[in-house]
Design an enzyme around this catalytic site. Structure first.
Site, mmCIF file in Angstrom:
data_model
loop_
_atom_site.group_PDB
_atom_site.id
_atom_site.type_symbol
_atom_site.label_atom_id
_atom_site.label_comp_id
_atom_site.label_asym_id
_atom_site.label_seq_id
_atom_site.Cartn_x
_atom_site.Cartn_y
_atom_site.Cartn_z
ATOM 1 N N ALA A 71 -39.755 2.148 26.784
ATOM 2 C CA ALA A 71 -39.920 2.288 25.368
ATOM 3 C C ALA A 71 -39.098 1.371 24.414
ATOM 4 C CB ALA A 71 -40.479 3.430 25.659
ATOM 5 N N CYS A 327 -31.511 10.856 22.370
ATOM 6 C CA CYS A 327 -30.267 9.462 23.111
ATOM 7 C C CYS A 327 -29.490 9.841 21.553
ATOM 8 C CB CYS A 327 -31.004 7.994 21.755
ATOM 9 S SG CYS A 327 -32.788 8.218 23.503
#
Length: 376
Positions: A71, A327
């Site tokens: 993504a 992340c």
């Protein structure tokens, strides 16, 4: 091992997906671009089948699917791939939200550095963007509107269908980062007004390292994307490089299973969430975001007076949980998502996220609650 409750960070491999992955790694391992022998032909067939499987989830066509590494790459291609169109047309206005993933916010910073005007629209305590806010911000020179489908930290669904209605016939492209909702919340992504959809394999029980960008045509016109990399004609010239057939076939199978079993999986996750809420209710937890919009496999909460780091350490032998996006896990600053929701620093530092799936085993909630209670 502790029971894994961090599926928003990455999911386990579905057994049928693992079988497909291993098959194309070890048996039918041909290059999809090889046209002179059977192994190449079989690899091409596997890729085309995966395009159909991914496209079916959102009601798209196979030639609208571009395979990527995940993504993050899809988001970059969807956004920065439109930069030349914005420059050539003079449409230099970008709308996004303050709660997007960094894989959207950082490309938006590149737009800003290139002379575009980027607006990060606010959300309130509810954690979702009001479509009227989008309507008021929309301008004739708006090139792109990017709103995620489901927030990765809070699990709050964004009103994509309402935003699509707001855009109507406006020429702006509508992009959604669907990493957390693709194959789990089916109806919103089937709205044909959504032009660009970013997909992540490892949020859908497929391997890491594969994803897709779905780029819908408007009539006969494709979104005018420009490649970010060069060196081959693969993926209609948008994404060069030898296709990872095994990863793509695995993603295709994961998409097929997700569409087939969506209702059953959602109900399993709903029941799991009910048990979690029931067990934790005695701790006077504070839930994060508008619970009427939270997807069934996520629970973000805080306990008054308790720091999330202490909580995670205390639970580490029972359950594996997180306190934000994987992340940005190296940062100990409060989540930009929680800050955008108006949460003060103390409460934000106390928030933990539990995320599970249809394969998550039963939890000893009594032991979890007792461990938390010992810290308060």
């Amino acid at each position: 091992m502790p029971i894994y409750l961090d599926c928003n960070a990455t999911t386990p491999l579905e057994p049928e997906v693992r079988d497909i992955l291993l098959h194309y790694l070890t048996e039918e391992y041909g290059n999809e671009g090889s046209r002179t022998h059977e192994l190449g032909a079989r690899a091409k067939q596997a890729v085309q089948r995966a395009r159909d499987q991914v496209a079916s989830v959102v009601g798209a066509q196979r030639d609208e699917v571009v395979f990527t590494s995940g993504a993050t790459e899809s988001n970059n291609l969807a956004l920065l791939g439109l930069r030349r169109t914005g420059e050539d047309s003079g449409r230099r206005h970008i709308l996004t939200t303050s709660i997007e993933h960094k894989a959207v916010l950082e490309p938006c910073e590149i737009f800003a550095d290139s002379g575009f005007e980027v607006e990060r629209l606010p959300v309130g305590e509810s954690g979702w963007i009001d479509p009227d806010t989008v309507a008021r911000a929309l301008r004739p020179d708006t090139l792109l509107v990017s709103v995620m489908q489901v927030n990765n930290e809070t699990g709050v669904r964004q009103p994509l269908e309402e935003i699509a209605t707001v855009l109507g016939d406006h020429p702006a492209y509508l992009h959604t980062d669907a990493a957390q909702g693709f194959g789990k919340d089916l109806a919103p992504l089937r709205n044909p007004r959504i032009d660009l959809i970013s997909v992540s394999g490892h949020k859908l029980y497929a391997p890491k390292g594969v994803g897709a960008l779905i780029a819908r045509r408007r009539g006969y016109d494709r979104p005018p994307l420009q490649p970010l990399m060069h060196g081959g004609g693969q993926e209609r010239g948008l994404r060069p490089g030898t296709l990872p057939v095994a990863l793509i076939a695995a993603l295709g199978k994961a998409a097929e299973l997700a569409e087939r079993d969506a209702a059953k999986r959602s109900e399993i996750c709903r029941q799991f969430r009910g048990k979690a809420l029931s067990a934790l209710s005695g701790l006077e937890i504070k839930l994060t975001g508008d619970q009427s919009r939270v997807i069934n496999h996520v629970l973000n909460f805080s306990v008054t007076g308790l720091d999330s780091e202490a909580l995670m350490v205390a639970l580490k032998d029972l359950v594996a949980v997180s306190n934000g996006s994987a992340c940005t896990s190296s940062s100990y600053t409060p989540s930009h998502v929680l800050a955008a929701m108006g949460m003060d620093g103390q409460r934000a530092h106390g928030c933990v996220r539990l995320s599970w799936c249809h394969m998550t085993p039963e939890i000893d909630w009594e032991a979890v609650v007792e461990r938390i209670r010992s810290l308060v």
